[in-house]
Design a protein around this motif. Sequence first.
Motif, PDB file in Angstrom:
ATOM      1  N   UNK A   1      -0.294  13.523  -0.950  1.00 33.41           N
ATOM      2  CA  UNK A   1      -0.222  14.633   0.424  1.00 33.41           C
ATOM      3  C   UNK A   1      -0.110  15.949  -0.537  1.00 33.41           C
TER       4      UNK A   1
ATOM      5  N   UNK B   1      -3.996  13.232  13.851  1.00 31.75           N
ATOM      6  CA  UNK B   1      -3.204  13.686  15.009  1.00 31.75           C
ATOM      7  C   UNK B   1      -4.121  14.739  15.910  1.00 31.75           C
ATOM      8  N   UNK B   2      -4.850  15.646  15.289  1.00 29.81           N
ATOM      9  CA  UNK B   2      -5.919  16.566  16.038  1.00 29.81           C
ATOM     10  C   UNK B   2      -6.765  15.588  17.120  1.00 29.81           C
TER      11      UNK B   2
ATOM     12  N   UNK C   1     -13.647  24.583   7.942  1.00 30.02           N
ATOM     13  CA  UNK C   1     -13.589  24.811   9.491  1.00 30.02           C
ATOM     14  C   UNK C   1     -12.182  24.601   9.884  1.00 30.02           C
ATOM     15  N   UNK C   2     -11.307  24.161   8.917  1.00 28.94           N
ATOM     16  CA  UNK C   2      -9.834  23.822   9.380  1.00 28.94           C
ATOM     17  C   UNK C   2      -9.590  22.506   8.954  1.00 28.94           C
ATOM     18  N   UNK C   3     -10.820  21.720   8.491  1.00 27.58           N
ATOM     19  CA  UNK C   3     -10.586  20.369   7.904  1.00 27.58           C
ATOM     20  C   UNK C   3      -9.836  20.425   6.827  1.00 27.58           C
TER      21      UNK C   3
ATOM     22  N   UNK D   1      -2.478  14.032   3.452  1.00 30.56           N
ATOM     23  CA  UNK D   1      -1.861  15.259   4.371  1.00 30.56           C
ATOM     24  C   UNK D   1      -2.791  15.737   5.372  1.00 30.56           C
ATOM     25  N   UNK D   2      -3.847  16.275   4.804  1.00 37.70           N
ATOM     26  CA  UNK D   2      -4.756  16.674   6.050  1.00 37.70           C
ATOM     27  C   UNK D   2      -5.517  15.647   6.557  1.00 37.70           C
TER      28      UNK D   2
ATOM     29  N   UNK E   1      -0.498  20.126  -0.082  1.00 37.25           N
ATOM     30  CA  UNK E   1      -0.527  21.207   0.892  1.00 37.25           C
ATOM     31  C   UNK E   1      -1.828  21.998   0.752  1.00 37.25           C
ATOM     32  N   UNK E   2      -2.358  22.511   1.813  1.00 39.93           N
ATOM     33  CA  UNK E   2      -3.582  23.258   1.629  1.00 39.93           C
ATOM     34  C   UNK E   2      -3.567  24.589   1.112  1.00 39.93           C
TER      35      UNK E   2
ATOM     36  N   UNK F   1      -3.847  12.986   7.834  1.00 40.52           N
ATOM     37  CA  UNK F   1      -3.105  12.644   9.035  1.00 40.52           C
ATOM     38  C   UNK F   1      -3.182  13.859   9.853  1.00 40.52           C
ATOM     39  N   UNK F   2      -3.362  15.160   9.654  1.00 39.56           N
ATOM     40  CA  UNK F   2      -3.536  16.237  10.599  1.00 39.56           C
ATOM     41  C   UNK F   2      -4.821  15.944  11.298  1.00 39.56           C
ATOM     42  N   UNK F   3      -6.141  15.665  10.553  1.00 37.74           N
ATOM     43  CA  UNK F   3      -7.104  15.203  11.433  1.00 37.74           C
ATOM     44  C   UNK F   3      -7.062  14.041  12.550  1.00 37.74           C
TER      45      UNK F   3
ATOM     46  N   UNK G   1      -3.205  27.680   2.961  1.00 36.52           N
ATOM     47  CA  UNK G   1      -1.870  27.890   3.825  1.00 36.52           C
ATOM     48  C   UNK G   1      -1.200  29.171   3.628  1.00 36.52           C
TER      49      UNK G   1
ATOM     50  N   UNK H   1      -2.992  31.653   5.926  1.00 40.24           N
ATOM     51  CA  UNK H   1      -2.963  31.384   7.112  1.00 40.24           C
ATOM     52  C   UNK H   1      -1.515  31.841   7.816  1.00 40.24           C
TER      53      UNK H   1
END
Lengths: 211, 706
Positions: free
Chosen positions: B16, B606-607, B440-442, B599-600, B18-19, B602-604, B22, B25
Amino acid sequence: MSDKEKKQGTSISRRNFLKGVGTGTVAATVVPSVLIGSEEAAEAQAGDAISTATIQLNINEKMYEVEVEARTTLLTVLRDGTDTSGDNVDLTGAKLICDRGECGGCTVMVDGKSVYACMMLAIDAQGKKITTVEGLANGDDLHPVQEAFIQHDALMCGFCTPGFIVSSAALLNENKKPTLEEIKTGLSGNTCRCGTYPFIFDAVKTASRKM
Amino acid sequence: MASWGEASESRLIGKRITRLSGKDKVTGKAKYTFDINRPGMLYGRILRSEVARATVMGVDTSEAEALPGVKAVIPLIEIGNQLRYQGQEIAAVAAETDDIAKDAIRLIHVDLEELPHVVTEADAMADSAPQIREDWAGNQSEPNIREDGNLQAGFTEAAVEVEATYHTPVQTHVCLETHGHVVEWEDEQNLTIWASTQGVFGVRNDFAQHFELAPNQVRVITEHMGGGFGSKFGPGIEGRTAAELSRITGKAVKLMLTRKDEHLVAGNRPSMTQNVRAGATRDGRLIAYDMKGHGTGGISSGAGFPAPYVYHVPNLRTERVNVAVNAGNQRAMRAPGHPQAAFAMDSLMDELAEKLGMNPLEFRRINDANEVRQAQYTLGAQEIGWQRRNNVPGSGSGVKKRGMGVGSGQWGGGGGRGTEARVTINSDGTVEAVTGTQDIGTGVRTVIAIIVAEELGLAPTDIMVKVGDSQPGLQSGGSGGSQTTPSVAPVIKTAAAAAKQKLFERIAPMLEAPVGDLRVGTGTIYVVSDRTKTITWEQAAGQLGMESISEGGHWDEELRQNGAAGTQFAEVEVDTQTGALKVIKIVAIQDCGLAINRLTTESQVNGGVIMGLGQAILEERVMDPVTGRMLNANLEDYKVPGTFEIPEIKSIVFDTHRRVTGVGEPPCIPTPGAIANAVYNAIGVRIRELPLTPDKILTALAEKKA
């Protein structure tokens, strides 16, 4: 109402509407689409020189002097405004997304409370303390909400993120230990399309523990 | 054979992380196209049609041109041509401020001769409908027919049958950063474009072709991008208009769509209607499937969907047509065709299972050949507590009734060739990774850093990643189809490996060891046979002097895999007095191969679930048949999920192998079907049309009583 406005009957341009009603939350009222391109709308504009005023705004503890029209929103000053010294304000963290107080992308703090900058006229922001997302960190020390958003990946494309950060910070100003339901209520004025909400909730909880 | 190595050997991959973007942003420093302010920049706006169908008889721009601050007004449609949907472009202006541009748009007078329109599928298919596409009789495309097995024999063998109609409406993408560009010509031959796009090279090539320039005379930059979901490929009319306004005025021009424009013209997910008759055998095998369906992608085609979906049926006939209406064109939207197909199929599966008196999960097990999903059914049932569901739908007591449902999905996401990348090691120890993809946010920027850092024994934050710029000339494809990571990751991995090899060759003599004995540690390089010979990364790089190492990579099929299976379970609560639907929990199990960044990923997931949730319970483009206009082209009346709609989401990254598979799209596919089935399980009455709004729920409950 002036005679001129009376003569126009129901034809209302955004500018004249604002003049008639004064200031407030009508900033995002749009001209009914049936009037766009109509003769009445054109008449409302023609020969009606745009008056401007020079005002001072305290943004992120710095004074800016900007020339604004009555209709200029706080958000327009932040993003597109030019200081009378010639420098662009260029605080583009706050975004214009829905243009009508629905999505929270433009959220800033005015005297510590979260406000939609697209719904506030610049002239109404005079004499108030405006904090944007750019003003939350203390130099290189990020605000706990900012730290937590990075840690939990509470952002994807990041376009809504400044609004969520400011709303979260304002929420924690008022409620140090919000429950999940209180977080949802506190951030209900903000919209994310990538679907980062679960990690945003986690981030606000983490930040609340650190503050 | 190239490989990502064992999980136990990975220091960073699969963890995991962090991007990288971050900090930019969360501080507001990240600059999106919308945030670009250039010296002397003008603001562009487009006047659009407010009617659905009309002939343009005249456009008078003289008053707009006379308005102080207006620098250019250009027509975008020829007199005599037909406007075919609300929002179609008529003219554009460039002005000193956005407010002046807005005023100028209002001063353009348009003379229209209105023509009869159709904006709903039913109206378009009616016998009396005006023909709005000359090439489509009855406003319908030629049918797309598929047949397999023997349908009649299949129905003869069937013990139970279901006949039903399923419908999903048009949805819009709702990108928070609207489509748009900032265009600046340096001279007549060179221009720079900041574009809110999912594909910088596609935009570059389109501009180059349009203006008859060489590709390298056009530079496209997408540092950060505020959501695309499939709708942001190519510059569109608004991009070319911005470039034209900039060329005429000699100034930079920013032209972003308004929120209303975004709903009207920036793409949408087509609608779907399926009239299905299907049968299953007594022992639970799908045996016959007869489907006649249609959808609308506006005035264009593209309203296809796979049917049957996921589950195998041996005997079938399907017939699909596109229906034309006077509304903006569809564009790819997150797993095009799939979520609507999954909703219909998973609803049908539950209806058949009930007729058989079979547990719907058991019925799926029998008909699903995919081994990954078979494992997911077991895991998901445990996670949601499947045994708690109502054995008899609607049998719960009280006003608020709970229920559970399941849905399935399938996607490709295997990537492809065509990405070029370079990994450079400089003598000061800095490392750059450059490629033409866009983040693009991925989180692909971070994925690239992780891969290079893993290979070189560094930290992701040590890697300077440059993406979203066409100028280095390193191409990559558009970010769509869940293709970005599986296309880019293998090339980055092989480039980093090649750079490492070159570095080893340069420092092997100094360490007095064969190249093959060198290994990277954490910030070090050492000789595997003699660990006393260890030097720091900086010392190693210091040997390079003025000559940096810069290596390219290649796409390696062994490093990626096609095929992402997904299963979701939903628990819902329905208030039978108000019709209010609350989604309590979603368990989303997403096959994704090797998750480079857990981590990212999981974000995908969730999204995807949340976008699927929006489709299930909120989202619908509402057209007014009388005026031909969209009634909810804003964010007040077009609802997308907000904080109150978000259930507990358990996203399970189901990594089944050590090859990369893209996962941007698949997590949104099973959600609507799972939720619809859960609603049925809660209230015992089936709603076959999305979104599942309180009015539909109350109507269904009333019909059940009657």
